[in-house]
Design a protein around this motif. Structure first.
Motif, PDB file in Angstrom:
ATOM      1  N   THR A 130      27.099  64.764   6.470  1.00 32.83           N
ATOM      2  CA  THR A 130      25.930  64.808   5.590  1.00 32.83           C
ATOM      3  C   THR A 130      24.781  63.983   6.164  1.00 32.83           C
ATOM      4  O   THR A 130      23.627  64.421   6.131  1.00 32.83           O
ATOM      5  CB  THR A 130      26.298  64.301   4.176  1.00 32.83           C
ATOM      6  N   VAL A 131      25.071  62.819   6.688  1.00 33.85           N
ATOM      7  CA  VAL A 131      24.034  61.969   7.263  1.00 33.85           C
ATOM      8  C   VAL A 131      23.388  62.670   8.450  1.00 33.85           C
ATOM      9  O   VAL A 131      22.153  62.705   8.572  1.00 33.85           O
ATOM     10  CB  VAL A 131      24.609  60.592   7.679  1.00 33.85           C
ATOM     11  N   TYR A 132      24.208  63.253   9.332  1.00 36.40           N
ATOM     12  CA  TYR A 132      23.649  63.959  10.483  1.00 36.40           C
ATOM     13  C   TYR A 132      22.806  65.148  10.032  1.00 36.40           C
ATOM     14  O   TYR A 132      21.724  65.396  10.563  1.00 36.40           O
ATOM     15  CB  TYR A 132      24.756  64.429  11.427  1.00 36.40           C
ATOM     16  N   ARG A 133      23.282  65.883   9.046  1.00 39.85           N
ATOM     17  CA  ARG A 133      22.534  67.054   8.531  1.00 39.85           C
ATOM     18  C   ARG A 133      21.218  66.607   7.892  1.00 39.85           C
ATOM     19  O   ARG A 133      20.184  67.266   8.055  1.00 39.85           O
ATOM     20  CB  ARG A 133      23.372  67.844   7.524  1.00 39.85           C
ATOM     21  N   ASN A 134      21.233  65.496   7.184  1.00 40.92           N
ATOM     22  CA  ASN A 134      20.005  64.978   6.579  1.00 40.92           C
ATOM     23  C   ASN A 134      18.986  64.564   7.643  1.00 40.92           C
ATOM     24  O   ASN A 134      17.788  64.812   7.501  1.00 40.92           O
ATOM     25  CB  ASN A 134      20.300  63.802   5.654  1.00 40.92           C
ATOM     26  N   ASN A 135      19.468  63.934   8.709  1.00 39.10           N
ATOM     27  CA  ASN A 135      18.586  63.567   9.819  1.00 39.10           C
ATOM     28  C   ASN A 135      17.985  64.820  10.457  1.00 39.10           C
ATOM     29  O   ASN A 135      16.775  64.887  10.702  1.00 39.10           O
ATOM     30  CB  ASN A 135      19.347  62.767  10.881  1.00 39.10           C
ATOM     31  N   GLN A 136      18.834  65.799  10.706  1.00 41.87           N
ATOM     32  CA  GLN A 136      18.365  67.047  11.295  1.00 41.87           C
ATOM     33  C   GLN A 136      17.272  67.663  10.428  1.00 41.87           C
ATOM     34  O   GLN A 136      16.222  68.060  10.927  1.00 41.87           O
ATOM     35  CB  GLN A 136      19.531  68.027  11.447  1.00 41.87           C
ATOM     36  N   GLN A 137      17.513  67.734   9.141  1.00 40.97           N
ATOM     37  CA  GLN A 137      16.544  68.337   8.224  1.00 40.97           C
ATOM     38  C   GLN A 137      15.236  67.565   8.211  1.00 40.97           C
ATOM     39  O   GLN A 137      14.154  68.157   8.172  1.00 40.97           O
ATOM     40  CB  GLN A 137      17.122  68.419   6.805  1.00 40.97           C
ATOM     41  N   ALA A 138      15.306  66.261   8.265  1.00 43.11           N
ATOM     42  CA  ALA A 138      14.082  65.453   8.258  1.00 43.11           C
ATOM     43  C   ALA A 138      13.232  65.740   9.501  1.00 43.11           C
ATOM     44  O   ALA A 138      12.006  65.898   9.398  1.00 43.11           O
ATOM     45  CB  ALA A 138      14.433  63.972   8.181  1.00 43.11           C
ATOM     46  N   TYR A 139      13.863  65.823  10.673  1.00 44.87           N
ATOM     47  CA  TYR A 139      13.113  66.137  11.894  1.00 44.87           C
ATOM     48  C   TYR A 139      12.546  67.552  11.833  1.00 44.87           C
ATOM     49  O   TYR A 139      11.406  67.795  12.231  1.00 44.87           O
ATOM     50  CB  TYR A 139      13.997  65.966  13.131  1.00 44.87           C
ATOM     51  N   GLU A 140      13.328  68.493  11.317  1.00 50.86           N
ATOM     52  CA  GLU A 140      12.845  69.866  11.204  1.00 50.86           C
ATOM     53  C   GLU A 140      11.690  69.962  10.207  1.00 50.86           C
ATOM     54  O   GLU A 140      10.765  70.754  10.405  1.00 50.86           O
ATOM     55  CB  GLU A 140      13.991  70.806  10.835  1.00 50.86           C
ATOM     56  N   ASP A 141      11.708  69.153   9.160  1.00 45.03           N
ATOM     57  CA  ASP A 141      10.606  69.123   8.205  1.00 45.03           C
ATOM     58  C   ASP A 141       9.327  68.595   8.861  1.00 45.03           C
ATOM     59  O   ASP A 141       8.228  69.107   8.591  1.00 45.03           O
ATOM     60  CB  ASP A 141      10.954  68.257   6.992  1.00 45.03           C
ATOM     61  N   ILE A 142       9.453  67.589   9.696  1.00 43.89           N
ATOM     62  CA  ILE A 142       8.289  67.055  10.412  1.00 43.89           C
ATOM     63  C   ILE A 142       7.703  68.139  11.318  1.00 43.89           C
ATOM     64  O   ILE A 142       6.486  68.311  11.393  1.00 43.89           O
ATOM     65  CB  ILE A 142       8.659  65.787  11.211  1.00 43.89           C
TER      66      ILE A 142
END
Length: 129
Positions: free
Chosen positions: A89-101
């Motif tokens: 979940t932490v890795y997926r959240n990080n991925q999503q944050a970068y993709e949102d940027i």
């Protein structure tokens, strides 16, 4: 357990990929050599370069906001995606944050950059003809 480890490893790899893509694209839209080239082309275009100069200013502003968004997320006290042993979940959240940027900050700037290049390229071609 092996399946979980594989899922976590895949999530970690995707978080790394997303961060790398975000950083590389950010560097491309904030590159000082690119701005020097664009400024020179806009100046050479004279009055016809006015719109390009406005877009260059816009691009700088977008680049600053994108850098701020990246740094705000990347330098916060979050779980580092380079650190092993975090949850999927932490890795997926990080991925999503970068993709949102990328989606909200970098892609609009890339569109502006393409428009500038198109305008200045069209002007340059008309001068050469």
């Amino acid at each position: 357990s092996r399946s979980d480890a594989g899922d976590i490893g895949a999530a970690m790899a995707e978080a790394h990929r997303a961060r790398s893509a975000c950083l590389n694209r950010l560097l491309a839209i904030t590159d000082s050599d690119t701005f020097a080239e664009l400024d020179a082309l806009a100046d050479a275009a004279g009055e016809k370069g006015a719109e390009a100069r406005r877009l260059i200013t816009d691009l700088r502003s977008h680049g600053t906001r994108a850098t701020t968004a990246f740094n705000r997320f990347d330098n916060t006290e979050k779980d580092d995606p380079n650190k092993k042993g975090l949850s999927e979940t932490v890795y997926r959240n990080n991925q999503q944050a970068y993709e949102d940027i990328i989606a909200t900050q970098i892609e609009p700037a890339e569109t502006i950059l393409a428009n500038i290049r198109e305008q200045l390229g069209a002007h340059h071609k008309s001068r050469a003809a």
